[in-house]
Design a protein around this motif. Structure first.
Motif, PDB file in Angstrom:
ATOM      1  N   ASP A 173      47.003 -16.790  34.194  1.00 41.95           N
ATOM      2  CA  ASP A 173      48.387 -16.750  34.668  1.00 41.95           C
ATOM      3  C   ASP A 173      49.417 -16.858  33.535  1.00 41.95           C
ATOM      4  O   ASP A 173      50.368 -16.071  33.488  1.00 41.95           O
ATOM      5  N   PRO A 174      49.270 -17.807  32.590  1.00 40.41           N
ATOM      6  CA  PRO A 174      50.310 -17.918  31.559  1.00 40.41           C
ATOM      7  C   PRO A 174      50.402 -16.684  30.668  1.00 40.41           C
ATOM      8  O   PRO A 174      51.451 -16.412  30.090  1.00 40.41           O
ATOM      9  N   ALA A 175      49.298 -15.912  30.561  1.00 42.78           N
ATOM     10  CA  ALA A 175      49.292 -14.726  29.699  1.00 42.78           C
ATOM     11  C   ALA A 175      50.275 -13.666  30.185  1.00 42.78           C
ATOM     12  O   ALA A 175      50.771 -12.867  29.402  1.00 42.78           O
ATOM     13  N   LEU A 195      51.655 -19.959  20.133  1.00 44.24           N
ATOM     14  CA  LEU A 195      51.038 -19.527  21.399  1.00 44.24           C
ATOM     15  C   LEU A 195      51.014 -20.683  22.397  1.00 44.24           C
ATOM     16  O   LEU A 195      51.148 -20.473  23.608  1.00 44.24           O
ATOM     17  N   GLY A 196      50.869 -21.907  21.885  1.00 48.48           N
ATOM     18  CA  GLY A 196      50.901 -23.089  22.766  1.00 48.48           C
ATOM     19  C   GLY A 196      52.258 -23.244  23.423  1.00 48.48           C
ATOM     20  O   GLY A 196      52.353 -23.600  24.608  1.00 48.48           O
ATOM     21  N   LYS A 197      53.333 -22.954  22.670  1.00 48.74           N
ATOM     22  CA  LYS A 197      54.693 -23.049  23.242  1.00 48.74           C
ATOM     23  C   LYS A 197      54.895 -21.986  24.333  1.00 48.74           C
ATOM     24  O   LYS A 197      55.410 -22.274  25.418  1.00 48.74           O
ATOM     25  N   GLY A 198      54.465 -20.755  24.028  1.00 46.27           N
ATOM     26  CA  GLY A 198      54.601 -19.685  25.020  1.00 46.27           C
ATOM     27  C   GLY A 198      53.760 -19.955  26.260  1.00 46.27           C
ATOM     28  O   GLY A 198      54.140 -19.592  27.381  1.00 46.27           O
ATOM     29  N   THR A 199      52.613 -20.605  26.053  1.00 46.72           N
ATOM     30  CA  THR A 199      51.744 -20.939  27.190  1.00 46.72           C
ATOM     31  C   THR A 199      52.374 -22.037  28.046  1.00 46.72           C
ATOM     32  O   THR A 199      52.265 -22.010  29.280  1.00 46.72           O
ATOM     33  N   ALA A 200      53.057 -22.985  27.405  1.00 51.19           N
ATOM     34  CA  ALA A 200      53.762 -24.020  28.169  1.00 51.19           C
ATOM     35  C   ALA A 200      54.824 -23.367  29.053  1.00 51.19           C
ATOM     36  O   ALA A 200      54.980 -23.715  30.232  1.00 51.19           O
ATOM     37  N   LEU A 201      55.528 -22.388  28.482  1.00 51.23           N
ATOM     38  CA  LEU A 201      56.521 -21.657  29.275  1.00 51.23           C
ATOM     39  C   LEU A 201      55.848 -20.976  30.472  1.00 51.23           C
ATOM     40  O   LEU A 201      56.292 -21.108  31.614  1.00 51.23           O
ATOM     41  N   GLY A 202      54.765 -20.260  30.192  1.00 46.29           N
ATOM     42  CA  GLY A 202      54.061 -19.557  31.257  1.00 46.29           C
ATOM     43  C   GLY A 202      53.564 -20.506  32.337  1.00 46.29           C
ATOM     44  O   GLY A 202      53.699 -20.237  33.534  1.00 46.29           O
ATOM     45  N   LEU A 204      54.773 -23.440  33.156  1.00 40.04           N
ATOM     46  CA  LEU A 204      55.892 -23.976  33.954  1.00 40.04           C
ATOM     47  C   LEU A 204      56.424 -22.940  34.942  1.00 40.04           C
ATOM     48  O   LEU A 204      56.916 -23.288  36.012  1.00 40.04           O
ATOM     49  N   MET A 205      56.331 -21.659  34.567  1.00 38.73           N
ATOM     50  CA  MET A 205      56.945 -20.591  35.368  1.00 38.73           C
ATOM     51  C   MET A 205      56.014 -19.991  36.421  1.00 38.73           C
ATOM     52  O   MET A 205      56.475 -19.374  37.374  1.00 38.73           O
ATOM     53  N   GLU A 206      54.697 -20.110  36.243  1.00 36.91           N
ATOM     54  CA  GLU A 206      53.764 -19.286  37.011  1.00 36.91           C
ATOM     55  C   GLU A 206      53.766 -19.581  38.514  1.00 36.91           C
ATOM     56  O   GLU A 206      53.330 -18.751  39.292  1.00 36.91           O
ATOM     57  N   CYS A 207      54.229 -20.746  38.924  1.00 33.25           N
ATOM     58  CA  CYS A 207      54.272 -21.052  40.356  1.00 33.25           C
ATOM     59  C   CYS A 207      55.680 -20.880  40.932  1.00 33.25           C
ATOM     60  O   CYS A 207      55.991 -21.424  41.996  1.00 33.25           O
ATOM     61  N   ALA A 208      56.499 -20.134  40.226  1.00 35.26           N
ATOM     62  CA  ALA A 208      57.848 -19.770  40.683  1.00 35.26           C
ATOM     63  C   ALA A 208      58.621 -21.007  41.160  1.00 35.26           C
ATOM     64  O   ALA A 208      58.919 -21.884  40.354  1.00 35.26           O
ATOM     65  N   ALA A 209      58.905 -21.103  42.448  1.00 36.01           N
ATOM     66  CA  ALA A 209      59.818 -22.132  42.961  1.00 36.01           C
ATOM     67  C   ALA A 209      59.364 -23.559  42.675  1.00 36.01           C
ATOM     68  O   ALA A 209      60.168 -24.491  42.744  1.00 36.01           O
ATOM     69  N   GLN A 210      58.085 -23.736  42.348  1.00 32.74           N
ATOM     70  CA  GLN A 210      57.586 -25.110  42.154  1.00 32.74           C
ATOM     71  C   GLN A 210      58.245 -25.847  40.978  1.00 32.74           C
ATOM     72  O   GLN A 210      58.138 -27.067  40.902  1.00 32.74           O
ATOM     73  N   VAL A 211      58.930 -25.129  40.087  1.00 35.09           N
ATOM     74  CA  VAL A 211      59.640 -25.829  39.013  1.00 35.09           C
ATOM     75  C   VAL A 211      61.143 -25.937  39.341  1.00 35.09           C
ATOM     76  O   VAL A 211      61.904 -26.542  38.595  1.00 35.09           O
ATOM     77  N   GLN A 257      64.390 -32.829  34.898  1.00 34.09           N
ATOM     78  CA  GLN A 257      63.223 -33.314  34.141  1.00 34.09           C
ATOM     79  C   GLN A 257      62.078 -33.616  35.099  1.00 34.09           C
ATOM     80  O   GLN A 257      60.914 -33.353  34.791  1.00 34.09           O
ATOM     81  N   ALA A 258      62.409 -34.165  36.269  1.00 38.32           N
ATOM     82  CA  ALA A 258      61.358 -34.546  37.223  1.00 38.32           C
ATOM     83  C   ALA A 258      60.618 -33.326  37.758  1.00 38.32           C
ATOM     84  O   ALA A 258      59.388 -33.323  37.855  1.00 38.32           O
ATOM     85  N   THR A 259      61.357 -32.254  38.101  1.00 35.31           N
ATOM     86  CA  THR A 259      60.651 -31.066  38.618  1.00 35.31           C
ATOM     87  C   THR A 259      59.791 -30.449  37.517  1.00 35.31           C
ATOM     88  O   THR A 259      58.693 -29.954  37.785  1.00 35.31           O
ATOM     89  N   CYS A 260      60.293 -30.491  36.272  1.00 31.38           N
ATOM     90  CA  CYS A 260      59.513 -29.924  35.157  1.00 31.38           C
ATOM     91  C   CYS A 260      58.271 -30.763  34.854  1.00 31.38           C
ATOM     92  O   CYS A 260      57.204 -30.222  34.572  1.00 31.38           O
ATOM     93  N   LYS A 261      58.408 -32.089  34.924  1.00 35.81           N
ATOM     94  CA  LYS A 261      57.239 -32.949  34.654  1.00 35.81           C
ATOM     95  C   LYS A 261      56.138 -32.697  35.684  1.00 35.81           C
ATOM     96  O   LYS A 261      54.955 -32.601  35.338  1.00 35.81           O
ATOM     97  N   GLU A 262      56.530 -32.618  36.974  1.00 30.12           N
ATOM     98  CA  GLU A 262      55.503 -32.402  38.007  1.00 30.12           C
ATOM     99  C   GLU A 262      54.785 -31.069  37.775  1.00 30.12           C
ATOM    100  O   GLU A 262      53.574 -30.974  37.917  1.00 30.12           O
TER     101      GLU A 262
END
Lengths: 445, 103
Positions: A173-175, A195-202, A204-211, A257-262
């Motif tokens: 998914d993060p790819a 690549l670790g930074k880009g993967t963190a982005l991916g 956080l984003m891959e579940c759409a509304a969950q963040v 911060q809370a939505t991002c941490k979860e």
């Protein structure tokens, strides 16, 4: 080279809402929109569909999504990347060509990315499932699909060919997010910290509304504004890997911060060792900072070299599941529910129904958590029996026993439901990464 | 006091393994959580629901811990008989854990 890019998340699962994605493409000032639509089992179900209809086997909402999104992708110059190709990226790409042409959108380059189907490489002699430890030979004949979680390679080839729309099969998914970031900034595939930074982005984003406040509100203390109009997220990243997550101003939800941490820890095991085909990402030192309302900066993700192995999801037929339910209300609702369960247990013995596993629940009392000790006195309960059987006939016999409780069971039982579903199970194996080659085919509208 | 008074939580699933994050609302409370919300306490509270091993990972810079639990979904999402096959509800259940903050 751009100095920053903006990527929107257009879906967190196959059936996700379409209107928030359209809003993002229209108003998000995006460079890319990514739709993540493949759960563990989705590709096995798609493979079954492809076996029956060779031109199918892609995401069931592909057509609806493309019709809604492509006009705005074209007018706003937003590239679309998705794993909606599922078991048949080529058919998905061909279908998308047809949709684009019908919309009057010509000269779009539409890429199919595949090579993840490794069913022909399965080795029944030596491979064992990571979960059960059994040899894959145990389910040999029942196997439907085997798809490797591949990395960014195929997406990078398609982007180099200047594809506007990229439809993949199974990809980590993060790819889906990391691919365009590497492409735009010219990152090296060996620069693991980036690549670790880009993967963190991916991630956080891959579940759409969950963040953005989805899967978050607790009904009392964790309040999320305007959930009916919940927005999907936008990530903006610079070439040095620094990024923030935000949303459209007029969309519901919130980015805190809370939505991002979860979301950062969601589906993660060891946060210092998040395994992907492109990098072993390390989220354990991440820090978050609120830049402004609904804009969270994410720093200090990093990464380590690869394991050289890919995870492969193997889908197989695993019998049938019976599920039947009945409700009781008023005084002694729990007692009647328990009585119904006793009767069912006895009936299973008397008529000799063969089950591999069976579960009895009182919905409203102990269906989510069996160890509930403080028994409340609810005004109604719903009895549920679920069982795994080898054959459909056994499953049908079992659900019909539930139905007989109308006339043979405790007083005032109502609202019976009964279903039998075929179980398509998934387990995983590992495969050497160098055995799996990305393949790309480009079509034009 | 219950865990829900100091922390929020989210469940994720992979196969038959779930992870439950425990995140301090206020990062000042994190050391207290690290002391009280031990693997043993979590395992005892969740009882028979989690059949396998439980491991705790600490992420102090986020004021968070991540509990990874094996054999928690009766065989995994795709074959589970559980009504909540993903174990999504178990984060809310774990937040009901009582905390003894007298010491």
């Amino acid at each position: 080279m751009k100095n920053k890019i903006r990527i929107g998340s257009g879906a967190g699962y196959s059936g996700d809402r379409i209107d928030p994605a359209v809003e993002l493409i229209k108003k998000g000032n995006l460079d890319y929109i990514v739709f993540e639509c493949l759960a563990e089992r989705t590709i096995a179900l798609a493979q079954l569909q492809k076996m029956q209809h060779p031109s199918m086997g892609y995401d069931p909402l592909l057509e609806e999504r493309m019709k809604a999104c492509l006009p705005y992708c074209a007018s706003n110059n937003v590239k679309l990347i998705s794993n909606m190709g599922a078991a048949n990226p080529i058919a998905a790409a061909k279908k998308t060509v047809e949709i684009a042409q019908n919309l009057g959108l010509t000269n779009l380059k539409i890429a199919a990315v595949f090579g993840d189907d490794v069913k022909s490489m399965l080795d029944f002699e030596s491979q064992t499932f990571l979960e059960s430890g059994d040899s894959i030979a145990v389910v040999g004949e029942q196997i439907i699909s085997a798809n490797a979680y591949v990395g960014v390679e195929g997406i990078l080839i398609a982007l180099k060919e200047d594809a506007d729309i990229i439809l993949t099969g199974r990809v980590a998914d993060p790819a889906l997010f990391l691919g365009p970031i590497i492409h735009e900034f010219g990152w090296s595939l060996n620069d693991y910290p980036l690549l670790g930074k880009g993967t963190a982005l991916g991630h956080l984003m891959e579940c759409a509304a969950q963040v953005c406040g989805g899967y978050f509100a607790d009904g009392a203390t964790k309040v999320v504004p305007n959930l009916g109009n919940l927005g999907f997220p936008i990530a903006e990243i610079k070439a040095d890997g620094s990024f923030f997550i935000t949303k459209l101003d007029d969309a519901g939800g919130m980015v805190t911060q809370a939505t991002c941490k979860e979301q950062l820890l969601y589906e993660v095991h060891d946060p210092s060792t998040y395994l992907t085909p492109d990098v072993v990402a390390d989220f354990s030192h991440i820090t978050l900072k609120e830049l402004e309302k609904d804009k969270i900066e994410v720093s200090d993700a990093t990464g380590k070299p690869l394991t050289g192995k890919l995870k492969v999801s193997v889908g197989y037929h695993d019998g049938f599941m019976a599920d039947a339910q009945i409700s009781y209300g008023g005084s002694y609702a729990i007692e009647r529910g328990e009585l119904a369960i006793e009767i069912l247990k006895e009936r299973l013995k008397i008529i000799n129904i063969k089950v591999e596993d069976v579960l009895f629940d009182l919905i409203g009392v102990n269906s989510l958590f069996k160890s509930n000790k403080e028994l409340a006195s609810p005004s109604e309960v719903r009895v549920r029996v679920a069982a795994k059987t080898a054959t459909k006939d056994e499953a049908i016999k079992l659900i019909n026993e539930m139905e007989t409780l109308y006339t043979n069971g405790p007083a005032a039982g109502g609202g019976i439901s009964k279903t039998v579903t075929e179980i398509i199970a998934i387990q995983s194996i590992l495969l050497d990464k160098d055995k799996v080659m990305p393949q790309v085919e480009i079509f034009k509208s | 006091m219950k865990l829900k008074d100091l922390a929020h939580s989210r469940t994720g699933d992979k196969g038959d393994i779930i992870n439950i994050s425990i995140i301090a609302f206020d990062e000042k409370d994190y050391p207290k959580l690290e002391k009280l919300v031990t693997v043993a306490a979590v395992k005892k509270f969740l009882g028979e629901t989690v059949q396998g091993n439980v491991v705790r990972y600490e992420v102090p810079n986020l004021g968070a811990m991540n509990f990874v639990m094996q054999k928690a979904l009766r065989g995994g999402v795709t074959r589970s008989l559980r009504l909540d096959k993903h174990g999504k509800s178990l984060s809310s259940i774990l937040l009901e854990m009582p905390l003894d903050i007298t010491n």
